[in-house]
Design a protein around this motif. Structure first.
Motif, short mmCIF file in Angstrom:
data_model
loop_
_atom_site.label_atom_id
_atom_site.label_comp_id
_atom_site.label_asym_id
_atom_site.label_seq_id
_atom_site.Cartn_x
_atom_site.Cartn_y
_atom_site.Cartn_z
N ILE A 4 0.88 -1.17 0.00
CA ILE A 4 0.00 0.00 0.00
C ILE A 4 0.92 1.22 0.00
CG2 ILE A 4 -1.87 1.24 1.17
CD1 ILE A 4 -2.63 -1.67 0.43
N CYS A 5 0.67 2.15 -0.91
CA CYS A 5 1.53 3.33 -1.03
C CYS A 5 0.69 4.60 -1.05
CB CYS A 5 2.37 3.23 -2.30
SG CYS A 5 3.53 4.59 -2.52
N VAL A 6 1.11 5.57 -0.23
CA VAL A 6 0.47 6.89 -0.18
C VAL A 6 1.56 7.95 -0.19
CG1 VAL A 6 -1.55 6.07 1.10
CG2 VAL A 6 0.38 7.00 2.34
N SER A 7 1.14 9.18 -0.41
CA SER A 7 2.08 10.30 -0.36
C SER A 7 1.31 11.59 -0.11
CB SER A 7 2.84 10.40 -1.69
OG SER A 7 3.89 11.34 -1.60
N ASP A 8 2.06 12.59 0.30
CA ASP A 8 1.57 13.97 0.35
C ASP A 8 0.23 14.12 1.06
OD1 ASP A 8 3.57 15.64 -1.44
OD2 ASP A 8 3.27 13.71 -2.44
N ASN A 9 0.16 13.60 2.29
CA ASN A 9 -1.06 13.77 3.07
C ASN A 9 -1.09 15.12 3.78
OD1 ASN A 9 0.99 12.25 4.68
ND2 ASN A 9 -0.43 12.76 6.34
N HIS A 10 0.04 15.80 3.88
CA HIS A 10 0.14 17.16 4.42
C HIS A 10 -0.63 17.36 5.72
CE1 HIS A 10 2.57 18.80 1.20
NE2 HIS A 10 1.86 18.05 0.36
N ASP A 35 6.19 14.26 2.60
CA ASP A 35 5.29 15.38 2.84
C ASP A 35 4.09 14.97 3.70
OD1 ASP A 35 6.82 17.36 1.76
OD2 ASP A 35 5.53 17.76 0.04
N SER A 36 4.43 14.26 4.78
CA SER A 36 3.39 13.91 5.75
C SER A 36 3.11 15.09 6.68
CB SER A 36 3.82 12.72 6.60
OG SER A 36 4.90 13.07 7.45
N GLU A 37 4.16 15.87 6.96
CA GLU A 37 4.12 16.97 7.93
C GLU A 37 3.81 16.46 9.33
OE1 GLU A 37 2.47 20.76 6.63
OE2 GLU A 37 2.30 19.95 4.59
N LEU A 38 4.20 15.22 9.61
CA LEU A 38 4.02 14.61 10.93
C LEU A 38 5.37 14.46 11.61
CD1 LEU A 38 1.53 11.75 9.96
CD2 LEU A 38 0.98 14.05 10.82
N LEU A 39 5.36 14.39 12.92
CA LEU A 39 6.59 14.16 13.67
C LEU A 39 7.03 12.70 13.56
CD1 LEU A 39 5.76 16.20 16.90
CD2 LEU A 39 7.22 16.89 14.97
N ASP A 117 13.26 1.35 -19.19
CA ASP A 117 14.49 0.56 -19.07
C ASP A 117 14.44 -0.43 -17.91
OD1 ASP A 117 15.57 1.92 -21.27
OD2 ASP A 117 16.43 3.49 -19.99
N GLY A 118 13.29 -1.06 -17.72
CA GLY A 118 13.15 -2.08 -16.69
C GLY A 118 12.93 -1.56 -15.28
N ILE A 119 12.80 -0.25 -15.13
CA ILE A 119 12.55 0.35 -13.82
C ILE A 119 11.13 0.93 -13.84
CG2 ILE A 119 13.22 2.14 -12.16
CD1 ILE A 119 16.06 1.89 -13.36
N PHE A 120 10.38 0.66 -12.77
CA PHE A 120 9.04 1.19 -12.63
C PHE A 120 9.10 2.45 -11.75
CE2 PHE A 120 8.40 -3.25 -13.60
CZ PHE A 120 7.41 -3.19 -14.56
N PHE A 121 8.59 3.55 -12.28
CA PHE A 121 8.52 4.82 -11.57
C PHE A 121 7.08 4.99 -11.12
CE2 PHE A 121 11.94 5.02 -14.61
CZ PHE A 121 13.00 5.41 -13.81
N ILE A 122 6.87 5.04 -9.80
CA ILE A 122 5.54 4.88 -9.22
C ILE A 122 5.22 6.06 -8.31
CG2 ILE A 122 4.08 3.38 -7.83
CD1 ILE A 122 6.64 1.32 -8.44
N ASN A 123 4.16 6.79 -8.65
CA ASN A 123 3.69 7.89 -7.82
C ASN A 123 2.24 7.61 -7.45
OD1 ASN A 123 2.68 10.39 -6.84
ND2 ASN A 123 4.22 11.51 -7.99
N PRO A 124 1.95 7.50 -6.13
CA PRO A 124 0.57 7.23 -5.73
C PRO A 124 -0.35 8.44 -5.82
CG PRO A 124 1.92 7.54 -3.80
CD PRO A 124 2.85 7.59 -4.99
N GLY A 125 0.21 9.61 -6.14
CA GLY A 125 -0.56 10.84 -6.11
C GLY A 125 -0.65 11.34 -4.68
N SER A 126 -1.42 12.35 -4.45
CA SER A 126 -1.62 12.88 -3.10
C SER A 126 -2.97 12.40 -2.57
CB SER A 126 -1.60 14.41 -3.11
OG SER A 126 -2.00 14.91 -1.85
N ILE A 127 -2.93 11.81 -1.39
CA ILE A 127 -4.18 11.34 -0.80
C ILE A 127 -5.02 12.50 -0.27
CG2 ILE A 127 -3.32 10.90 1.54
CD1 ILE A 127 -5.02 8.13 1.11
N ALA A 128 -4.39 13.65 0.01
CA ALA A 128 -5.12 14.76 0.62
C ALA A 128 -5.25 16.00 -0.27
CB ALA A 128 -4.43 15.16 1.93
#
Length: 173
Positions: A4-10, A35-39, A117-128
């Protein structure tokens, strides 16, 4: 293996906590691309492996991580230090240096997966705070090594599949 992958919940923890409650039993790994902005002491980090994004103030997060899971290597970055808004060149270089087939990143707030070139570049987008749609997104990656398949299934934060983003690939040895 299911990731499970997330990002940028700010600062918004609601959706990350909800994902944990929904997928707790079926996920093998949890990735957060910054970019969670959490401690560093936040309880979510007991589950999610995270990196430091450009908006994170916590000094304890690494700027990048390389994780090995079931024999596969994963590079996790936020992306602001790797020029992901321009190209994958810097991210690709790091993935190759670390012998990683999968490179997870955030920063752009735009969900997508591409193979080069055999590498997957994966961005989950921003959940928030999505930039290209009204509702934030997250990603479920299913890696089926027995059948040489990898699927990247995108969902909006209301848990509806975003079919136009979902992709599957055959893996080569």
């Amino acid at each position: 293996m299911r990731i499970i992958c997330v990002s940028d919940n700010h600062g918004n923890t609601y959706y990350m906590e909800e994902l944990l409650s929904i997928y707790q039993e079926e996920a093998d790994e949890w990735i957060h691309c910054g970019d969670s902005e959490l401690l560093e002491t936040h309880p979510l980090w007991q589950n999610y492996r995270t990196v430091r994004g450009n908006m994170d103030i916590a000094e304890g997060f690494k700027t990048e991580r390389v994780e090995e899971l079931e024999g596969d290597r994963f590079l996790i970055v936020h992306g602001h230090r790797h020029g992901v808004k321009r190209s994958y060149n810097e991210l690709k270089t790091r993935a190759l240096e670390e012998n990683c087939q999968f490179a997870f990143y955030g920063h752009t707030h735009i969900p997508k997966v591409e193979e080069e070139d055999g590498i997957f570049f994966i961005n989950p987008g921003s959940i928030a705070q999505p930039r290209d749609r009204e509702i934030g997104t997250y990603l479920i990656m299913d890696l089926d090594k027995d059948n040489h398949q990898v699927s990247f299934i995108y969902y909006d934060r209301d848990h509806n599949e975003v079919k136009e983003l979902t992709k599957s690939f055959n893996l080569t040895d």
